[in-house]
Design an enzyme around this catalytic site. Sequence first.
Site, short mmCIF file in Angstrom:
data_model
loop_
_atom_site.label_atom_id
_atom_site.label_comp_id
_atom_site.label_asym_id
_atom_site.label_seq_id
_atom_site.Cartn_x
_atom_site.Cartn_y
_atom_site.Cartn_z
N ASN A 135 6.12 -1.38 11.21
CA ASN A 135 5.26 -0.86 10.10
C ASN A 135 5.44 -1.80 8.94
OD1 ASN A 135 3.61 0.74 8.35
ND2 ASN A 135 3.94 2.51 10.08
N SER A 154 5.79 5.16 8.38
CA SER A 154 5.01 5.05 7.30
C SER A 154 5.96 5.25 6.24
CB SER A 154 3.85 5.79 7.17
OG SER A 154 3.32 5.71 5.94
N ASN A 183 4.79 6.03 3.40
CA ASN A 183 4.03 6.61 2.21
C ASN A 183 4.03 8.01 2.38
OD1 ASN A 183 3.89 4.06 0.97
ND2 ASN A 183 2.32 3.62 2.54
N THR A 184 4.71 8.84 3.44
CA THR A 184 4.51 10.30 3.43
C THR A 184 6.17 10.52 3.29
OG1 THR A 184 2.90 10.29 4.81
CG2 THR A 184 4.42 12.16 5.03
N LYS A 190 6.02 3.71 17.04
CA LYS A 190 6.14 2.44 15.93
C LYS A 190 7.15 2.74 15.00
CE LYS A 190 2.58 0.46 12.64
NZ LYS A 190 1.26 0.30 12.11
N PHE A 250 -1.56 8.17 4.42
CA PHE A 250 -2.59 8.90 5.39
C PHE A 250 -3.78 9.55 4.97
CE2 PHE A 250 1.54 9.63 8.33
CZ PHE A 250 1.68 8.25 8.36
N ASN A 287 1.00 -1.02 0.07
CA ASN A 287 0.07 0.10 -0.03
C ASN A 287 0.82 1.36 0.03
OD1 ASN A 287 -0.46 1.88 2.65
ND2 ASN A 287 0.22 0.02 3.30
#
Length: 355
Positions: free
Chosen positions: A246, A184, A186-187, A217, A123, A119
């Site tokens: 993560n 994450s 993805n940022t 995390k 966010f 994915n």
Amino acid sequence: MSLFSYDTIKKVLFKCDPESAHALAGFGFSILEKCPIIRKITSKCFTYEDAILSQELFGTLFKNPIGLGAGFDKNAQYIKAIQTLGFGYTEIGTITPKPQSGNAKPRLFRLIKERSLQNAMGFNNDGMDVIAKRVAKYDNFAFPIGVNIGKNKVTPEDKALSDYEILLKNLSTFGHYVVINISSPNTPGLRDLQNEAFVTQLFTTAKKITQKPILLKIAPDMSEEDALTLCKLALDAGGSGIVATNTTIDYTLSDEAKDFGGISGKLLKEKSRAIFKAVGKEFYDKTLLISVGGIDNAKEAYERIKDGASLVQIYTAFIFKGPYLCKNINTELAELLKADGYTNISQAVGAHWKK
Ligand SMILES: Cc1cc2nc3c(=O)[nH]c(=O)nc-3n(C[C@H](O)[C@H](O)[C@H](O)COP(=O)(O)O)c2cc1C
């Protein structure tokens, strides 16, 4: 014969693209959320209770150790529904200060043969003001809720701390614990915040804002040594626990992987378990640890517990295996604990390291 065939539902869901399938499942969850009678029936079907699995953590009763990982209920819309599917707790978010739509679609992919997902959601969420109103209803709710927070994409790295400050000020009155997400993939730039100076500053600041337990995390894509250093800094600065891990950006794990986003599920299992093992060995008796990444059965959950996890989480396996998963894991986990002579799960936490 089971009353409910997830295989049939999965055939329909897996015909849709993954994000539409998630939206379709969300529709089902929202019906469940609104309808107490259906929730009662669902709860009977999918819940397993046994005192051996229950623990008091953060001053709250967790009836079982299986939580739903962050990212499934980003907007806190399905909390009651999730409870009836046998989970012991849930983690909402990641929530950012301002609402944001996330990355361009398509951004969610199935790696079916490998029982994994990839994915790059970024966010997507309704933002803290809207979500705070929604979650305020659960103030004295007897189901533990973790609140996972992250910075907005448009916030530059040197202003990231103020995003976390604002989130803590506005959200930390809700739920039972807070998770700081700087892991994450993805940022852009978010994982760069996994550095010693920022983590120390972040946790020191956070402790001045709230008494709620705050957990860090971490990503699976760092050396064990770096992970341990980071965790120690967070804990020394007042952190109450670690969530590991993560998703991974190791795209060599699958020939079919894209070169962006994060991989979860079976492909992540080894990496996540290895980092967790190192963290568990070092910290199992010093703080609260949550293991997440590729957990899909009771034996795996039990290994993570014996490695030091008081709690575990699942996400991808829930998509692949469906709503009986918690019940199946909890039933077998209780048997495994009893077979080893334990009378409560807390006795097994860190068993691999106890002399
Ligand atoms: C579609 C998707 C969205 C996710 N979104 C978030 C998120 O917003 N915040 C977060 O901390 N983790 C997020 N995660 C990561 C999960 O919480 C979990 O750490 C990871 O998927 C590993 O667990 P699993 O192998 O059981 O899926 C997401 C995972 C998936 C698959």
